[in-house]
Design a protein around this motif. Sequence first.
Motif, mmCIF file in Angstrom:
data_model
loop_
_atom_site.group_PDB
_atom_site.id
_atom_site.type_symbol
_atom_site.label_atom_id
_atom_site.label_comp_id
_atom_site.label_asym_id
_atom_site.label_seq_id
_atom_site.Cartn_x
_atom_site.Cartn_y
_atom_site.Cartn_z
ATOM 1 N N LEU A 101 6.015 10.642 2.751
ATOM 2 C CA LEU A 101 5.714 11.372 1.759
ATOM 3 C C LEU A 101 5.910 10.339 0.620
ATOM 4 C CD1 LEU A 101 4.899 13.900 -0.132
ATOM 5 C CD2 LEU A 101 7.209 14.701 -0.042
ATOM 6 N N LYS A 102 6.941 9.329 0.632
ATOM 7 C CA LYS A 102 6.949 8.452 -0.284
ATOM 8 C C LYS A 102 5.969 7.454 -0.388
ATOM 9 C CE LYS A 102 10.433 5.216 -2.040
ATOM 10 N NZ LYS A 102 11.785 4.359 -1.751
ATOM 11 N N ALA A 103 5.485 7.193 1.079
ATOM 12 C CA ALA A 103 4.651 6.160 1.050
ATOM 13 C C ALA A 103 3.186 6.701 0.579
ATOM 14 C CB ALA A 103 4.404 5.897 2.495
ATOM 15 N N LEU A 104 3.058 8.217 0.867
ATOM 16 C CA LEU A 104 1.808 8.572 0.198
ATOM 17 C C LEU A 104 1.418 8.528 -1.380
ATOM 18 C CD1 LEU A 104 -0.760 10.170 0.662
ATOM 19 C CD2 LEU A 104 0.421 12.286 0.584
ATOM 20 N N GLU A 105 2.983 8.796 -1.912
ATOM 21 C CA GLU A 105 2.893 8.639 -3.486
ATOM 22 C C GLU A 105 2.773 7.097 -3.871
ATOM 23 O OE1 GLU A 105 6.983 10.224 -4.099
ATOM 24 O OE2 GLU A 105 6.059 12.424 -3.829
ATOM 25 N N GLU A 106 3.274 6.191 -3.044
ATOM 26 C CA GLU A 106 2.947 4.784 -3.560
ATOM 27 C C GLU A 106 1.702 4.401 -3.375
ATOM 28 O OE1 GLU A 106 6.022 2.983 -0.722
ATOM 29 O OE2 GLU A 106 7.697 3.010 -2.150
ATOM 30 N N ALA A 107 0.902 4.645 -2.265
ATOM 31 C CA ALA A 107 -0.194 4.630 -1.792
ATOM 32 C C ALA A 107 -1.368 4.932 -3.044
ATOM 33 C CB ALA A 107 -0.613 4.981 -0.713
ATOM 34 N N ARG A 108 -1.096 6.070 -3.531
ATOM 35 C CA ARG A 108 -1.622 6.424 -5.052
ATOM 36 C C ARG A 108 -1.544 5.570 -5.948
ATOM 37 N NH1 ARG A 108 -3.997 11.150 -6.736
ATOM 38 N NH2 ARG A 108 -3.877 12.483 -4.726
ATOM 39 N N ALA A 109 -0.247 5.299 -6.123
ATOM 40 C CA ALA A 109 0.099 4.647 -7.331
ATOM 41 C C ALA A 109 -0.755 3.313 -7.294
ATOM 42 C CB ALA A 109 1.362 4.434 -7.518
ATOM 43 N N VAL A 110 -0.771 2.391 -6.010
ATOM 44 C CA VAL A 110 -1.367 1.518 -5.929
ATOM 45 C C VAL A 110 -2.714 1.599 -6.109
ATOM 46 C CG1 VAL A 110 -2.135 -0.408 -3.966
ATOM 47 C CG2 VAL A 110 0.275 0.470 -4.264
ATOM 48 N N ILE A 135 -10.186 -1.814 2.172
ATOM 49 C CA ILE A 135 -9.035 -2.036 1.592
ATOM 50 C C ILE A 135 -8.243 -3.254 2.305
ATOM 51 C CG2 ILE A 135 -6.894 -1.175 1.184
ATOM 52 C CD1 ILE A 135 -8.040 1.785 1.265
ATOM 53 N N PRO A 136 -7.816 -4.338 1.285
ATOM 54 C CA PRO A 136 -7.328 -5.316 1.938
ATOM 55 C C PRO A 136 -6.055 -5.120 2.808
ATOM 56 C CG PRO A 136 -7.571 -5.618 -0.358
ATOM 57 C CD PRO A 136 -7.955 -4.390 0.018
ATOM 58 N N GLU A 137 -5.894 -5.761 3.984
ATOM 59 C CA GLU A 137 -4.815 -5.378 4.831
ATOM 60 C C GLU A 137 -3.421 -5.240 4.465
ATOM 61 O OE1 GLU A 137 -3.414 -6.972 9.413
ATOM 62 O OE2 GLU A 137 -5.244 -7.848 8.437
ATOM 63 N N ASN A 138 -3.295 -6.223 3.286
ATOM 64 C CA ASN A 138 -1.598 -6.158 2.894
ATOM 65 C C ASN A 138 -1.244 -4.770 2.199
ATOM 66 O OD1 ASN A 138 -3.684 -7.230 0.637
ATOM 67 N ND2 ASN A 138 -1.844 -6.999 -0.581
ATOM 68 N N LEU A 139 -2.458 -4.267 1.781
ATOM 69 C CA LEU A 139 -2.126 -3.033 1.194
ATOM 70 C C LEU A 139 -1.750 -1.989 2.254
ATOM 71 C CD1 LEU A 139 -4.944 -2.577 -1.649
ATOM 72 C CD2 LEU A 139 -2.647 -3.539 -1.857
ATOM 73 N N HIS A 140 -2.434 -1.926 3.289
ATOM 74 C CA HIS A 140 -2.069 -1.142 4.510
ATOM 75 C C HIS A 140 -0.585 -1.381 4.920
ATOM 76 C CE1 HIS A 140 -6.643 -0.547 6.087
ATOM 77 N NE2 HIS A 140 -6.402 -0.110 4.730
ATOM 78 N N ARG A 141 -0.441 -2.665 5.087
ATOM 79 C CA ARG A 141 0.861 -3.082 5.459
ATOM 80 C C ARG A 141 2.025 -2.672 4.777
ATOM 81 N NH1 ARG A 141 -0.337 -7.541 5.970
ATOM 82 N NH2 ARG A 141 0.607 -8.516 4.220
ATOM 83 N N ASP A 142 1.871 -2.651 3.267
ATOM 84 C CA ASP A 142 2.825 -2.537 2.349
ATOM 85 C C ASP A 142 3.070 -1.025 1.785
ATOM 86 O OD1 ASP A 142 3.021 -5.131 2.473
ATOM 87 O OD2 ASP A 142 1.925 -5.609 0.449
ATOM 88 N N THR A 143 2.167 -0.256 2.331
ATOM 89 C CA THR A 143 2.315 1.234 1.906
ATOM 90 C C THR A 143 2.176 2.368 2.989
ATOM 91 O OG1 THR A 143 -0.005 1.070 1.587
ATOM 92 C CG2 THR A 143 1.332 0.639 -0.452
#
Length: 240
Positions: A101-110, A135-143
């Motif tokens: 859930l936190k990762a989902l919120e962070e992905a939305r913010a990103v 979407i750049p791979e680093n965004l997948h990995r970081d979120t």
Amino acid sequence: QINGTSGYEEAAAQGLVAGANAALNVASRSPFILSRNEAYIGVLIDDLVNKGTPEPYRMFTSRAEHRLLLRQDNADLRLTPNASAIGLADNQRFQLTKRKLKALEEARAVAERTRIHGCCLLQLLKRPEFDLNSIPENLHRDTGGIEVWELLQTEVKYEGYIRQEENGVRALHKSYIEEIPVGIDYAAVPGLRNEARQKLARSRPSNIGQAARFSGVTPSDLGILSVWIKKSISSSTQAT
């Protein structure tokens, strides 16, 4: 089959809830109840208990009026907190769900602050032709990985409909205590199905909550009835 159902999933669902409630009863704890907007199990049990069934019941998705909320991609987010509260999910699983859930919120913010080819990523996610692989791979990995972004894409695409559905659920629950006028003419309520008209006219429930318990009266019927009552009261008030 004794309860009126047919099928492996239906039997498993009832067995799970029955077992959980047997354990809760022994422990003198409140029963475990899922509502229609929380789970298909909630739809199944509510239909059996309050509506009955003239033939073996199968849990088709079409029986649920809140299908947009009851998706397979958000099942863990919907149900793990409930399962954890009664001991059906251990702390490790609960923490994994919280992290998701936190990762989902962070992905939305990103997505809100990231631009691709000059366009906000959050807006791109709404486009049917947009590919998540863009979407750049680093965004997948970081979120949290592609699974989180797939979930975000679904929520962003349908957020207007989801919000409307959630508002409808809250309004319906609130309306359950709404009184039904004593002399109401159900034949005058446009949009009600004939089966609902007949059941309501014969039973004469005093409020929406009672009407919801009758077999043959659907949540859609209740919504139509509630809106009609509000309009009738408003018209009467203006007339006086």
